[in-house]
Design an enzyme around this catalytic site. Structure first.
Site, short mmCIF file in Angstrom:
data_model
loop_
_atom_site.label_atom_id
_atom_site.label_comp_id
_atom_site.label_asym_id
_atom_site.label_seq_id
_atom_site.Cartn_x
_atom_site.Cartn_y
_atom_site.Cartn_z
N ARG A 95 0.98 -1.27 0.04
CA ARG A 95 0.05 0.11 -0.11
C ARG A 95 0.92 1.17 0.14
O ARG A 95 1.60 1.30 0.87
CB ARG A 95 -0.84 -0.11 1.32
N ASP A 216 -17.21 7.03 -1.73
CA ASP A 216 -15.98 7.05 -1.02
C ASP A 216 -15.71 8.33 -0.28
O ASP A 216 -16.43 9.26 -0.53
CB ASP A 216 -14.93 6.57 -1.88
N CYS A 256 -16.36 1.65 0.20
CA CYS A 256 -15.29 0.77 0.71
C CYS A 256 -14.92 0.98 2.20
O CYS A 256 -14.19 0.18 2.64
CB CYS A 256 -14.10 1.24 -0.11
N ARG A 284 -13.84 -8.36 1.33
CA ARG A 284 -12.41 -8.17 1.19
C ARG A 284 -11.50 -9.44 1.22
O ARG A 284 -10.51 -9.68 0.49
CB ARG A 284 -11.90 -7.04 1.96
N1 CP Z 1 -11.29 -0.33 2.11
C1 CP Z 1 -10.34 -0.14 2.53
O1 CP Z 1 -9.09 -0.52 1.85
O2 CP Z 1 -10.15 -0.34 4.00
P1 CP Z 1 -8.58 0.14 4.83
O3 CP Z 1 -8.07 1.50 4.39
O4 CP Z 1 -8.99 0.16 6.11
O5 CP Z 1 -7.66 -0.96 4.24
N1 NVA Z 2 -9.98 6.65 -1.36
C1 NVA Z 2 -9.49 6.30 -0.07
C2 NVA Z 2 -9.78 4.75 -0.03
C3 NVA Z 2 -9.69 4.23 1.25
C4 NVA Z 2 -9.82 2.79 1.68
C5 NVA Z 2 -8.12 6.59 0.18
O1 NVA Z 2 -7.53 6.34 -0.76
O2 NVA Z 2 -7.60 6.98 1.28
#
Ligand code: CP
Ligand code: NVA
Length: 299
Positions: A95, A216, A256, A284
């Site tokens: 991530r 979102d 999400c 998920r």
């Molecule tokens: N939806 C999602 O990716 O949640 P997190 O940021 O908590 O992993």
């Molecule tokens: N668009 C949001 C999604 C979180 C799961 C972000 O990138 O923070």
């Protein structure tokens, strides 16, 4: 060997195979005795937990790494961290802020790289979203008759969702405020899936007749300093009961998560009978498991 940085790294057939694996009753030991490194530059509740549990279900060992431990591009280059992790792990999830870091990882990796969210894309979320929609409306092959409306920021989640929904033949209607649209390259990428894509700045128009209404956060991770400015720009984009009333009678609401009640969604919708956000969160884990089984099969 394959990587998963965005949903359209897959063909439609491969996407359907991955979704089928996510729903399969029999779970193989695809990671028996193997490790998966999970690297997080940003916070996470769902992604970390769902990925860790998916790895465990496949017989593997998940190892979560915070960025301050490895110092991506500070203590050591992305490439050298990746090469190191390849010595111990059968797959690497990451991530990151810059999507380019994932692309750099794929250049040197001897194991699959999985995008666990970048500033551009969130494919694992889209897989779970498609599973949730299929759970609701019968079958993956039947989704082509459905319309999905995304209301909010033209962000990573919007892009991956629109690409995935488009690949399954869904009509995709996206409403964003002026200045927060999907980029031209994102639109081109979505249209390339064959999706019937409509973009607008009018949220009520986007949700008209939709089977799925999705939103979102208005300020994603890394955009916290823009939150006030975005709150003003997104006025009128809250998904509330009045907006849901413009969707199809059997419409579901999806998000999400994490959610900001009273901003992008009202409490009444998030907690209401049309909301599917908790089955979506559970999916998920199933989606992550299906993706990992598929990726391990490709080696
Ligand atoms: N939806 C999602 O990716 O949640 P997190 O940021 O908590 O992993
Ligand atoms: N668009 C949001 C999604 C979180 C799961 C972000 O990138 O923070």
């Amino acid at each position: 060997m394959r990587h998963l940085l965005e949903v359209d790294d897959l063909s439609t057939t491969e996407l359907v195979d991955m979704l089928d694996l996510s729903r399969a009753a029999t779970v193989p030991r695809s990671l028996d005795g193997l490790g998966m490194a999970l690297l997080f530059e940003k916070p996470s509740a769902r992604t970390r937990n769902s990925m860790e549990m998916a790895v465990v279900q496949l017989g593997g060992h998940p190892l979560t790494i915070r960025p301050d431990e490895v110092g991506l591009d500070t203590r050591e280059s992305v490439e050298d961290v990746t090469r190191t992790l390849c010595c111990y792990h059968a797959a690497i999830g990451a991530r990151v802020f810059e999507h380019s870091k994932l692309e750099r990882m794929t250049q040197v990796s001897s194991v699959p790289i999985v995008n666990m969210l970048s500033d551009e894309a969130h494919p694992l979320q889209a897989l779970a979203d498609l599973l949730t929609i299929a759970d609701e409306f019968g079958d993956i092959s039947a989704l082509g008759q459905r319309t999905i409306a995304y209301v909010g920021d033209g962000n990573n989640v919007a892009r991956s969702l629109a690409i995935g929904a488009g690949m399954l033949g869904m009509t995709v209607q996206v409403a964003t405020p002026v200045g927060y649209e999907l980029s031209e390259s994102d639109v081109a990428r979505i249209i390339a899936t064959g999706a019937a894509l409509q973009t607008t700045n009018d949220p009520l128009a986007a949700v008209a007749g939709a089977s799925v209404v999705y939103t979102d956060v208005w300020a994603s991770m890394g955009q916290e300093s823009e939150a006030d400015q975005r709150r003003a720009a997104f006025a009128g984009f809250t998904v509330n009961n009045a907006m849901m009333a413009n969707a199809a009678a059997d419409a579901i609401f999806m998000h999400c998560l994490p959610a900001h009640r009273g901003e992008e969604v009202s409490s009444e919708v998030l907690e209401g009978p049309q909301s599917r956000v908790w089955p979506q969160a559970e999916n998920r884990m199933h989606a992550a498991r299906g993706a990992l089984v598929w990726l391990m099969e490709q080696r």
